[in-house]
Design a protein around this motif. Structure first.
Motif: not given
Lengths: 1107, 461
Positions: A624-626, A655, A712, A714, A731-733, A736, A745-746
């Motif tokens: 999960f990246y910014e 995204n 993906i 965030i 939303n993938v937060y 996490t 975040y992985t």
């Protein structure tokens, strides 16, 4: 895919129903129901309007309209009643201020016109951001003029109430909590403001409350590791400018990691080469997704997130000679080479890691200690305070809330219902709290669950002070009267917004306004700084100050408490089995010679290594990246950012799942490398992370993505946050994971192909350069041998002689004695961060068009960052393999999927001196100025689009709609409502429908700059006039200036051996020069590439000779 | 006034007589095309000439008045130095009203000392000085060491008898009258157009009478000579008869009118959107003539943006208040009401001499409106180009209601850029460029156009 209501009128569109497509592609619906009307005889007969009457009406209305048009329109002009002394209508004022949203810090200058901010630039006096600015900071301007902001205190359900009522409800809630002996909590993102902290302290002492810091993007694990190594819960300051070798494990330090603007500045300093400075840093990146930093690296190694620990330990072993257990497979050759680079550059090497895992960070710290980085490339004596979120405290808070121990909670600049992992069930826990208050400026996922919302001012409307780093202070001053100020009147009865700190102080029984509160606080803090007023005024003027030695993070009286807490924390950490034993072992030592230990302690790493070894791996791992534009999602309701193409994927308004094309083939996903935006849509996939099922997201092929991983972004999938962001992406937060006492975040994940396809808006569907020399590249070695390496000049055959294209001229040149404006872009320092794109949007009133229009390739950006991958196929290889031309080119379209090289190239109007667009305009709306600019006269343009057709760079943009007036765009376009229109730059025309537009080289700034010089009676100083893109570039990769001045920087870059111009061989003579990209690799240019080039040239010559 | 109207008639007569004589002369050579075409041309807009002459006459009288006004030395000195704080009557302003001042003060010498050094007099413990100091809210009077005793005496001579607006009949009273006639709009009186119409009517009647007289006379002559009497035709019949006999002339006249019609249409269409001469009524009857003309206030005192910014700017109410704090009324009728509008806008209570904070922004009607796609920087033209305000805005000093003097069309801008020489001397910005241009153009004047002043992006971006 979240909510699809915005972009799909129905399943027809989602499924590309042919009838629907036909209708959709018809821009102007030509269907007029005349037949129906005429066929309806009843209606015709019943109508009392005779033909004669109709003609009369027609005649009357035409005459009336004509007469009305002849009348003089009356324009009103309303001057100030009492003009403020500092304002001259028509002239900008600049104010120094600070941007800090709990995530990004930047010292800024705000340009205001008639007391409204219209542009943000970097503050060159800041020692941290050094005049740089990022896309997100640039775009924050538009968040001010967001009409979705709260304009009054209200209940969570949206009933507006007065401030008196809001205050009384909040106070009652607090009193009830105290009466019930329950906790009062302030939950906020990291706060770096000493005065805000003091205000919170006043509040907490009154209500015996607790302040918990929680960041959406957590650095908790790293903070813990640093505490184990140094005894401080701090992040250090990184000095990339002092590093010869940079090794990054998944840290995207150029866009997101800790202080990206500063890092970009420093990084660029090590990457800039010239005749005088022939060294550049070596950048090696190990990562899973293709990040912006990774795409700029000299060497990039795709690894899975679960392998990162093993790689770090292996590198540790090689660097220190230790023998820690390496669990998992590691490419020994790569590690050995990397270690050699590092050990050869001891004291000038830097290893960083983006993981939030304490154990990995501990090993990384140990590597840096062994390399002597501390005190050289890592300044741990100047701690950074911008990331202080404490995950453990946050998780404990969740438990407390669930068990009913929390009586009242106040949310300040955080949105945990959206950002917290689903496992923590924050919303459910929140329902057990009796009194819930939010300071949110606009709706978010948390506000509907709150009782009362006490809207804070926007940062451009409020006072604050910041202490991002030890010794570094900056002030934030209002640049506009609060837009939603309390207003009493029959017409508009708004209760307005109120600064959060003032609310806190008020509830604590202190009626001071925050401005005087800060002022008195500063008086106390800087009592040695001379006359307080002078000091304050100077600080306010400069925006950012640095005072050596000053700057404990906390005010003096809090220090003791902090110390106690530190000890307490240590015990906790010990229990948490990180490397607690080690830290306790060293605790005594640390207390004794805290100051002496420059390098920090050397904790025992065995526990850490064991924990790393126990880390789970999976066949599919997700990162999960910014994203560069949206970041942590705090500004997701910002249309400039939503429409900013991600520098890597080039996708806007969504995204998606990035996946290596090889994996996609294996998973039977349809790879649409070059797709027709309107017809084709990528397949979707459903990702499940530890029981959390994400809704289907499109799968996008991402060359360079590590095999077996997906990425993906965030910050998407918002609900209740505004018209722009609601329902965009997923939303993938929530997926996490919570591992080793910090949010990671992985994760390992399972992926399943979805049933549908999903249309995305991608601005660059073409991935490679197809063997053309668009971006020229060479290696450092080759360049050191020959500065013209990789930049062989194009030649043409003219009258049977091979000549320089500049010698052949189709036109009679005319004499131009004055300025000759030009741009030069150093591809070596351009990192593709897109700050220039947003800057251009803001400066030139570039409209936002929305996803559907982007899919039709109608985005309006005047500057774009083209991104190219290298391809495995070349013309030479194609010939050798007997592929034939068509197959060769087809294969060349595909980027090498394993680990392609990435090139960024900003493209704006090249201001060709022999511009192809100018000759085809039938109405002379585009013409050439005496100063070398390719001018576009909007009021003359009739919209034939011949110029766009003839432009080889495709930089001309056509206004298909009146974007500022068309209701179809009201959800995406900031220029729509009265508030949004305030962001427009009054020095640039707002273009109307049917008009062509393009980069003007910021001619308004040129004109203004010339006028200043003329009024002063002096020559223009080089660098005095800056275009929006050149001013905002955090790496100074774009420079603007006057070619007629041989001493100007731009002249020197144009004379540089690395300089080349696009399509120079066609004789268009652009005014924009590019400098060849140089990578710090020892490899010579591949043979294939060379051959290809020479061959290409031959072909070129042949063609030329032919013509 | 009677004399003026007489003069007007006289002039109109002269013009008409000249024209009539010309017609007669041209009629004699019937087929001379050019003369015939000239005939109606000389008729074109006789009003304009009448205007010119009328204006000339009016101006001459105006200047006579003006000279008599400037003769009152004490008054002008008073206006220059004292009027911001004192009034020449009983009314109190920041300082006391000065009517009958001589009878109040201890001596004439005392006044001289007081004006030269009021603080000094106050310090010396003078009892009268102390008294007026206390009476006027403890504010010390500004000193005027530059005024000679003779100047002060002249001022006293003006203020002592008093010059209160309703009672006095100073020469300034005629000023609004002349101002009104100047534009022929704001003030009543005889409109030259109606005068002209009446004259034309009279002449027509005269012509008809003359015609019948002529016919009668001719009949008498015919009768004497034994010829048949002139046919008894109506005017219309004789006109038709004439037309039938002079078909070529008729054709030419028709052609001429068609041409004129087309030309007029063409220019009318071209002028759509051009508002030259536009002079809207403003919410306050502010007169540039009084402020910039009579009182000689510099343009940039109020329009300060002209030197600094793109826009010259409409002054804010606080600029008005700089002077109008003291001047709540002038001799011009209606002035009190108009100035009260400023007080209302600025939130000023003239009774308490204090701001109430209750502000009401003024909404002026914009006179010079440029389209949004044009960027015209005032400061470039005023500060660098050293263009006088009057070049584009006309003689504002004479405009009661300000009007758009220039067409503000692109052609007008371009023409000026083509003909205006750039003032490069002494401005180092131009040094290098000047050298290059001198080489290129030699002794030709270097105009704005030669330096890229015709580039689209100079004004459109």
């Amino acid at each position: 895919m979240g909510n699809t209501k915005k972009y799909w009128k129905g399943l027809d569109e989602l499924n590309n129903n042919p009838a629907f497509v036909k209708q959709r592609d018809n821009e102007f619906n030509e269907y007029v129901p005349v037949d129906q009307f005429l066929a309806n005889t009843n209606a015709m007969e019943e109508s009392s309007t005779s033909r004669r009457d109709f003609l009369k009406f027609l005649g009357f209305s035409v005459t009336a309209a004509t007469l009305a048009a002849c009348e003089t329109p009356v324009t009103k002009v309303v001057p100030y009643v009492i003009k403020p002394e500092e304002i001259t209508p028509g002239m900008p004022n600049w104010y120094a201020s600070t941007y800090f949203d709990g995530h990004d810090y930047c010292s800024i200058l705000v340009k205001t016109r008639e007391a409204r901010p219209i542009k943000i630039e970097g503050n060159p006096l800041s020692k941290i951001s050094q005049g740089g600015v990022s896309a997100r900071v640039q775009a924050s301007l538009l968040s001010l003029y967001d009409s979705d902001r709260f304009q009054s205190p209200q209940t969570g359900k949206g009933t507006e109430i007065t401030w008196e009522k809001a205050d009384s409800i909040v106070k009652a809630g607090l009193d009830n909590a105290i009466a019930a002996k329950k906790d009062v909590i302030i939950l906020s993102s990291t706060i770096i403001s000493p005065s805000t902290k003091a205000a919170i302290a006043e509040f907490t002492s009154k209500y015996n409350a607790k302040h918990v810091s929680y960041d959406a993007i957590s650095y908790s694990g790293m903070l813990m590791a640093n505490k184990n190594t140094f005894g401080h819960h701090h992040l250090p300051t990184y000095r990339f400018d002092k590093a010869n070798v940079i090794v990054s494990f998944g840290a995207d330090f150029l866009t997101n990691w800790i202080s990206p603007i500063e890092h970009s500045k420093q990084y660029a300093a090590t990457r800039r080469i010239s005749k005088e400075k022939k060294e550049m840093s070596k950048h090696i990146q190990f990562e899973s997704i293709l990040s912006l930093s990774g795409s700029n690296a000299d060497e990039r190694h795709p690894i899975k997130p679960s392998e990162m620990g093993a790689y770090v330990i292996a590198l540790h072993n090689k660097v220190t000679g230790g023998a820690l257990a390496v669990s998992g497979k590691v490419d020994d050759k790569v590690v050995a080479e990397t270690a050699k680079y590092l050990t050869d550059n001891r004291g000038k090497a830097l290893v960083i890691c983006g993981s939030n895992d304490t154990n990995i960070q501990l090993v990384v710290n140990s590597i840096n200690q062994a390399l002597g980085s501390y005190g050289t490339t890592i300044d741990h004596m100047t701690p950074d305070f911008t990331k202080k979120g404490n995950d453990e405290e946050f998780v404990k808070l969740c438990e407390d809330m669930r068990s009913g121990n929390v009586g009242s909670i106040i949310f300040y600049n955080c949105n945990p219902v959206y950002t917290a992992p689903a496992k923590l069930k924050f919303a459910e826990a929140l329902s057990k709290v009796a009194s819930k208050v939010s300071f949110a400026t606009r709706g978010d996922e948390t506000t509907p669950l709150c009782d009362i919302i006490c809207p804070d001012h926007n940062f451009l409307e409020s006072w604050n002070d910041h202490n991002p780093r030890k010794g570094h202070y900056s002030l934030q001053q209002p640049t506009i009267t609060p837009l939603f100020a309390p207003r009493k009147g029959a017409a508009h009865n708004s209760n307005g917004t109120r600064q959060a700190q003032e609310s806190l102080l008020l509830w604590a029984g202190n009626n001071t306004d925050f401005h005087s509160y800060i002022a008195s606080n500063w008086k106390a803090m800087f009592n040695n700084a001379g006359d307080p007023l002078t000091f304050w005024n100077q600080s306010l003027h400069d925006g950012a100050i640095f005072i050596e030695g000053v700057g404990e993070e906390m005010p003096e009286h809090k220090k003791e408490e902090e110390k106690k807490e530190t000890k307490h924390d240590h015990k906790k950490a010990g229990a948490v089995a990180v490397a607690g034993a080690a830290s306790e072992k060293h605790e005594n030592k640390k207390e004794e010679k805290k100051e002496e230990v420059e390098d920090g302690m050397k904790p025992d790493l065995t526990a850490a290594v064991a924990a790393i070894g126990a880390m789970k791996s999976g066949s599919t791992e997700v990162v999960f990246y910014e994203s560069t534009a949206i970041g942590n999602g705090i500004q997701s309701n910002n249309p400039w950012l939503q429409e900013l193409p991600d520098p890597i994927t080039k996708i806007t308004w969504d995204n998606c799942i990035t996946m290596n094309p090889a994996d996609m083939e294996a998973g039977k996903f349809n790879i649409l490398e070059r797709f027709d935006q309107l017809e084709d849509a990528p397949d979707t996939a459903i990702v499940t992370v530890d029981g959390v099922i994400l809704s289907p997201l499109p799968v996008f092929p991402q060359p360079g993505q590590a095999i077996g991983t997906i990425g993906i972004a965030i910050g998407y999938g918002r609900s209740n946050s505004g018209r722009v962001s609601d329902g965009v992406g997923e939303n993938v937060y929530k997926a996490t994971p919570w591992i080793n006492n910090s949010i990671q975040y992985t994760a390992t994940a399972s992926i399943e192909k979805g049933k549908d396809t999903y249309a995305i808006a991608c601005t660059q569907t073409h991935h490679t350069m197809m063997g053309r020399e668009i971006v020229k590249e060479t290696s450092l070695m080759a360049w050191m041998k020959d500065e013209k390496a990789g930049n062989e000049k194009e030649t043409v055959v003219h009258k049977g002689v091979v000549t320089d294209p500049m010698a052949v001229n189709l036109w009679d040149d005319f004499d131009r004695p004055g300025h000759k404006w030009a741009l030069a872009i150093d591809l070596n320092t351009c990192i593709g961060c897109a700050a220039c794109v947003v800057s251009c949007n803001a400066e030139n009133n570039v409209p936002v068009v929305g996803k559907l229009e982007v899919r039709r390739s109608r985005e309006m950006h005047w500057i774009r960052i083209d991104r190219y991958y290298s391809s495995d196929m070349s013309k030479a290889k194609g010939k050798a393999d007997h592929l034939g031309k068509v197959d060769t080119y087809r294969k060349m379209e595909h980027a090498s999927s394993a680990n392609p090289r990435v090139f960024f190239q900003p493209i704006m109007c090249q201001h060709c001196n022999h511009a192809p667009c100018e000759t085809v305009c039938p109405v002379l709306a585009t013409s050439h100025s005496g100063e070398g600019l390719n001018m576009m006269t909007y009021n003359r343009c009739v919209g034939t689009r011949y110029c766009a057709n003839n432009c080889p760079f495709k930089v001309r943009r056509f206004n298909w709609f009146n974007y500022t007036g068309n209701k179809n765009f009201q959800d995406v376009n900031p220029g729509m409502d009265d508030i949004g229109r305030m962001v427009l730059n009054p020095d640039v025309v707002v273009r109307s429908r049917g008009v062509m537009e393009k980069c003007s080289m910021c001619v308004q700034r040129i004109q203004a700059g010339k006028l200043v010089a003329k009024k002063d009676g002096r020559k223009i100083v080089d660098g005095e006039i800056q275009t929006a893109c050149s001013q905002s570039c955090p790496t100074n990769a774009i420079i603007f200036g006057d070619l007629s001045d041989p001493e100007s920087a731009v002249s020197k870059w144009h004379a540089n051996d690395r300089n080349y111009k696009l399509l120079e061989e066609t004789g268009i003579r652009p005014n924009v020069a590019y400098l060849t990209k140089v990578r710090n690799t020892e490899m010579e240019e591949e043979e294939g590439g060379k051959e290809e080039k020479t061959e290409g040239k031959k072909e070129n010559k042949e063609e030329k000779a032919h013509s | 006034m009677g004399f003026k109207i007489f003069q007007l008639f006289l002039n109109l007569d002269v013009i008409l007589l000249i024209n009539l004589s010309r017609i007669k002369r041209e009629n004699s050579s019937r087929f001379d095309f050019f003369n015939i075409q000239n005939m109606p041309k000389s008729f074109k807009k006789p009003q304009r000439k009448a205007f010119v002459i009328l204006h000339f006459l009016l101006f001459s009288t105006f200047f006579l008045h003006f000279q008599s006004a400037s003769a009152a030395d004490g008054k002008s000195l008073f206006k220059q130095n004292c009027a911001t704080c004192h009034k020449p009557c009983d009314q109190k302003l920041t300082g006391p009203g000065l009517k009958g001042v001589l009878s109040r003060v201890p001596s004439a010498d005392w006044i001289h000392n007081w004006v030269h050094n009021s603080a000094g007099v106050l310090k010396s413990g003078d009892s009268y000085a102390k008294k007026i100091f206390d009476e006027n809210g403890g504010s010390v009077m500004t000193t005027f060491p530059g005024l000679s005793n003779a100047d002060i005496d002249a001022i006293i001579a003006y203020v002592d008898p008093g010059d209160c607006p309703p009672a006095t009949a100073g020469p300034s009273k005629t000023e609004p009258g002349t101002g009104g006639e100047n534009t022929g709009e704001t003030k009543g009186g005889l409109d030259p157009f109606w005068v002209l119409l009446a004259v034309t009517g009279i002449l027509l009647i005269l012509a008809i009478v003359l015609r019948s007289t002529k016919r009668a006379l001719k009949n008498v002559v015919n009768e004497k000579q034994g010829l048949a009497p002139e046919p008894d035709r109506t005017i219309w019949e004789s006109f038709k008869h004439w037309c039938e006999n002079n078909k070529r002339i008729v054709a030419v006249i028709i052609l001429y009118f068609v041409c004129v019609g087309v030309k007029t249409c063409w220019y009318t269409v071209k002028d759509i959107g051009v508002y030259q001469g536009y002079h809207p009524e403003q919410p306050i009857k502010f007169s540039h003539k009084i402020h910039a003309g009579d009182n000689g206030i510099q343009c940039v005192y109020c329009h300060s943006g002209a030197e600094k910014s793109k826009t010259a700017g409409v002054p804010s109410a606080n600029i008005c208040m700089n002077c109008h704090k003291g001047i709540s009324e002038t001799a011009n009728p209606g002035s009190k009401e108009e100035i009260a509008k400023i007080y209302y806008a600025a939130g000023w209570d003239p009774a308490k001499m204090a701001y109430t904070g209750d502000q009401h922004p003024l909404q002026w009607n914009k006179v010079h409106v440029l389209p949004d796609f044009v960027f015209f920087p005032h400061s470039q033209h005023v500060m660098v180009g050293k263009v006088e305000c009057e070049t584009c805005h006309g003689d504002v000093k004479k405009m009661t209601t300000v009007e758009q003097f220039s067409p503000l069309t692109m052609g007008w801008c371009i023409n000026c850029h083509r003909t205006t020489e750039v003032k490069m001397e002494g401005n180092k910005y131009y040094d290098e460029l000047h050298e290059k241009l001198k080489k290129k153009y030699g002794k030709q004047p270097i105009t704005v156009a030669k330096m890229g002043g015709l580039d689209c992006a100079k004004c459109h971006y």
